[in-house]
Design a protein around this motif. Structure first.
Motif, PDB file in Angstrom:
ATOM      1  N   ARG A  23     -27.698   3.835 -51.241  1.00 57.79           N
ATOM      2  CA  ARG A  23     -27.013   4.664 -50.244  1.00 57.79           C
ATOM      3  C   ARG A  23     -27.716   6.018 -50.121  1.00 57.79           C
ATOM      4  O   ARG A  23     -27.881   6.548 -49.023  1.00 57.79           O
ATOM      5  CB  ARG A  23     -25.549   4.832 -50.622  1.00 57.79           C
ATOM      6  CG  ARG A  23     -24.720   5.464 -49.526  1.00 57.79           C
ATOM      7  CD  ARG A  23     -23.258   5.537 -49.900  1.00 57.79           C
ATOM      8  NE  ARG A  23     -23.018   6.567 -50.876  1.00 57.79           N
ATOM      9  CZ  ARG A  23     -22.395   6.403 -52.041  1.00 57.79           C
ATOM     10  NH1 ARG A  23     -21.923   5.225 -52.376  1.00 57.79           N
ATOM     11  NH2 ARG A  23     -22.209   7.409 -52.860  1.00 57.79           N
ATOM     12  N   LEU A  26     -30.754   6.110 -47.736  1.00 57.33           N
ATOM     13  CA  LEU A  26     -30.590   5.892 -46.291  1.00 57.33           C
ATOM     14  C   LEU A  26     -31.002   7.131 -45.513  1.00 57.33           C
ATOM     15  O   LEU A  26     -30.698   8.258 -45.912  1.00 57.33           O
ATOM     16  CB  LEU A  26     -29.137   5.553 -45.956  1.00 57.33           C
ATOM     17  CG  LEU A  26     -28.660   4.166 -46.328  1.00 57.33           C
ATOM     18  CD1 LEU A  26     -27.158   4.045 -46.100  1.00 57.33           C
ATOM     19  CD2 LEU A  26     -29.400   3.112 -45.517  1.00 57.33           C
ATOM     20  N   TYR A 134     -24.220   2.943 -44.598  1.00 59.00           N
ATOM     21  CA  TYR A 134     -23.749   3.924 -45.579  1.00 59.00           C
ATOM     22  C   TYR A 134     -22.343   3.571 -46.061  1.00 59.00           C
ATOM     23  O   TYR A 134     -22.068   3.545 -47.259  1.00 59.00           O
ATOM     24  CB  TYR A 134     -23.772   5.322 -44.962  1.00 59.00           C
ATOM     25  CG  TYR A 134     -23.368   6.405 -45.925  1.00 59.00           C
ATOM     26  CD1 TYR A 134     -24.308   7.046 -46.709  1.00 59.00           C
ATOM     27  CD2 TYR A 134     -22.033   6.786 -46.063  1.00 59.00           C
ATOM     28  CE1 TYR A 134     -23.943   8.040 -47.609  1.00 59.00           C
ATOM     29  CE2 TYR A 134     -21.649   7.765 -46.961  1.00 59.00           C
ATOM     30  CZ  TYR A 134     -22.613   8.398 -47.723  1.00 59.00           C
ATOM     31  OH  TYR A 134     -22.233   9.369 -48.621  1.00 59.00           O
ATOM     32  N   THR A 135     -21.457   3.294 -45.115  1.00 59.17           N
ATOM     33  CA  THR A 135     -20.069   2.961 -45.459  1.00 59.17           C
ATOM     34  C   THR A 135     -19.993   1.689 -46.292  1.00 59.17           C
ATOM     35  O   THR A 135     -19.249   1.619 -47.282  1.00 59.17           O
ATOM     36  CB  THR A 135     -19.234   2.803 -44.171  1.00 59.17           C
ATOM     37  OG1 THR A 135     -19.275   4.044 -43.442  1.00 59.17           O
ATOM     38  CG2 THR A 135     -17.795   2.441 -44.470  1.00 59.17           C
ATOM     39  N   ARG A 138     -21.237   2.358 -49.806  1.00 62.36           N
ATOM     40  CA  ARG A 138     -20.235   3.138 -50.535  1.00 62.36           C
ATOM     41  C   ARG A 138     -19.094   2.233 -50.982  1.00 62.36           C
ATOM     42  O   ARG A 138     -18.619   2.317 -52.112  1.00 62.36           O
ATOM     43  CB  ARG A 138     -19.704   4.295 -49.684  1.00 62.36           C
ATOM     44  CG  ARG A 138     -18.753   5.207 -50.496  1.00 62.36           C
ATOM     45  CD  ARG A 138     -18.157   6.308 -49.677  1.00 62.36           C
ATOM     46  NE  ARG A 138     -17.283   5.706 -48.688  1.00 62.36           N
ATOM     47  CZ  ARG A 138     -17.164   6.120 -47.439  1.00 62.36           C
ATOM     48  NH1 ARG A 138     -17.838   7.143 -47.003  1.00 62.36           N
ATOM     49  NH2 ARG A 138     -16.347   5.517 -46.611  1.00 62.36           N
TER      50      ARG A 138
END
Length: 194
Positions: A23, A26, A134-135, A138
């Motif tokens: 992450r 990115l 990203y989400t 995470r």
């Protein structure tokens, strides 16, 4: 503590940290002057593919080698559940790579109004897909961090250390609740732990 439980917790934490690291690699969405490179995106897709393969290996190893009544079911479930969000992240980065190729192929058309609109749309898709990646990463990392704590909860020493403070008492987000039940020991018997 059972060494298998500790090994499971450490493996889950290591995988969670790997997703946190991915992450962090990115590209930042929203900067039209700093698009990610095709090479960087392709490398990250490759790294996510390897991590998905590692998740599969962790599930397979624990499924084949579980002992009756073992606590590995939670580890298997945790690794299995992480596959979906990591797959979503890889898929989103695949879309980013596709849009980057489109932008390269249409670079010579940047003066044409219809090409400008299509190129702007590609930039929006890139930003959206980077946000999706990203989400998803995470979500994978957070769920694995939570699972590692569930598999191997903090020791009583750690919980006690969290409870001590030099500031006035007030609830904190780091406080770990005490176990719901405490074992009872007959008064005439002394129990020592290793």
């Amino acid at each position: 503590m059972n060494k298998d439980v500790l090994a499971d917790a450490l493996a889950i934490r290591a995988m969670a940290s790997a997703f946190d690291a991915q992450r962090g690699k990115l590209p930042v969405p929203g900067d039209p002057h700093r698009l990610p490179s095709n090479v960087a995106v392709a490398q990250q897709i490759s790294e996510l593919g390897k991590l998905i393969s590692e998740l599969g290996d962790e599930v397979l190893f624990r499924t084949v080698n579980k002992s009756p009544g073992s606590a590995t079911f939670r580890a298997v479930s945790s690794f299995s559940a992480a596959v979906r969000p990591v797959g979503e992240a890889a898929s989103a980065l695949g879309e980013v790579a596709e849009q980057l190729v489109f932008l390269e192929q249409t670079e010579h058309l940047h003066d044409r109004p219809d090409a400008q609109d299509a190129r702007k749309a590609a930039g929006r898709v890139i930003d959206e897909m980077l946000g999706t990646a990203y989400t998803a990463l995470r979500e994978a990392g957070d769920s694995l961090h939570a699972a590692s704590t569930a598999v191997s909860p903090p020791s009583s020493r750690f919980r006690a250390a969290l409870g001590r403070t030099t500031t006035p008492s007030r609830p904190t987000a780091l406080a770990v609740p005490a176990p719901a039940t405490t074992p009872t020991v007959p008064a005439a018997r002394i129990v020592r732990s290793r």
